[in-house]
Design an enzyme around this catalytic site. Structure first.
Site, PDB file in Angstrom:
ATOM      1  CG  ASP A   1     100.756 -10.017  65.447  1.00  0.00           C
ATOM      2  OD1 ASP A   1     101.031 -10.591  64.374  1.00  0.00           O
ATOM      3  OD2 ASP A   1      99.738 -10.262  66.119  1.00  0.00           O
TER       4      ASP A   1
ATOM      5  CG  ASP B   1      96.427 -11.551  61.478  1.00  0.00           C
ATOM      6  OD1 ASP B   1      96.298 -10.508  60.806  1.00  0.00           O
ATOM      7  OD2 ASP B   1      96.692 -12.652  60.972  1.00  0.00           O
TER       8      ASP B   1
END
Length: 301
Positions: free
Chosen positions: A51, A53
């Site tokens: 991922d 963020d």
């Protein structure tokens, strides 16, 4: 960009959401670039999925992108604030029933409707240097490099537009990225998405589609995320790692025996771990930074 009230999810609406997630995941996997220097001792069936963020990058990449576009007069600071609020509600909810997903989906990239793809990509390259390069978590970058050194391919998996996701992945020396795919006609964005935002189940669908295409053995793959929203992706692979986890993901990770990595300071980790609006929206600090800019500059960036 108003949000409407909550509504019950009917079987038909649930089926529509699942279909959009499947379309989004398939489109993202199809758009993923996989070219790159071959490792000396390749391990072709294992890979890692990160991922972006608050996992790879401090804060929300799409927020920094929007802020960079605002500085280039694509829109106003007030538009950024509206966008941040929308993203905050979306991230906090963690489920489509708690927020008007149609509004989020339909407006996600409306701010670049009509713009040439090449223009946005060029701006994205500049914005990465200006606002993102110094916000990469060094610890997460080391984790990704270990997979690369082991001959495994490494992809970002993010709700960020695929064009920006690919820029981030390329700058970090990763294999490629799975991101939100926008509809493009004659080289220009229409402001609509292909399927769904690359979020929640759509991430898992994208990883499945990429694994099928690239011959990956998901039991030998690893996924990294900070958010409980990514449980479908984390649960799909053989090894899941919680990085800078939110409160819910930390609890799930402990119950399932997953590794937890936290690269934040104790004070910052405590702040980000609280499911407040600002912390959940942009990884603890971006909203306050935006408000500071508002007070100082009265919204122009």
């Amino acid at each position: 960009m108003p949000f409407r009230g909550r509504g019950a999810r009917t079987p038909a609406s649930l089926e529509d959401e699942e279909t959009r997630a499947l379309v989004a995941g398939t489109a993202s996997a199809a758009a993923a670039e996989v070219d790159g220097p071959a490792p000396a001792d390749p391990d072709p069936t294992a890979a890692a999925f990160f991922d972006c963020d608050n996992t790879m990058m401090m804060g929300a990449s799409l927020f920094w992108f929007a802020r960079g576009l605002a500085a280039r007069k694509y829109f106003t600071g007030r538009d950024v604030a509206s966008f941040v609020w929308q993203q905050a509600k979306f991230r906090i909810a963690g489920s489509e029933s708690a927020v008007d997903m149609h509004t989020v989906r339909d407006n996600a990239l409306a701010f670049i409707a009509g713009r040439p793809v090449s223009e946005i990509v060029e701006a994205g390259e500049e914005i990465y240097d200006e606002l993102m390069a110094d916000r990469i978590w060094a610890g997460t970058r080391v984790l990704a490099q270990r997979h690369l050194d082991a001959g495994q391919r490494v992809w970002l998996v993010t709700a960020t537009p695929i064009e920006l996701a690919e820029i981030i992945a390329r700058r970090l020396g990763l294999t490629g990225a799975l991101g939100t795919v926008s509809e493009v006609v004659d080289g220009r964005y229409t402001g609509r998405l292909v399927g769904e935002l690359m979020h929640h189940e759509a991430k898992a669908q994208a990883v499945r589609a990429l694994a099928d295409r690239e011959g990956l053995d998901l039991t030998r793959c690893t996924a990294y995320s900070d958010s409980s929203n990514d449980l479908p992706m984390l649960s799909l692979v053989g090894t899941a790692v919680a990085v800078n986890p939110d409160t819910e993901l930390k609890a799930v990770a402990r119950s399932r025996g997953w590794v937890v990595k936290d690269f934040r300071t104790g004070r910052k980790a405590a702040r980000i771990g609280v499911p407040t609006l600002g912390a959940a929206a942009v990884g603890g600090g971006a909203v306050s930074g935006l408000l500071a800019l508002r007070r100082r500059n009265r919204w122009p960036f």
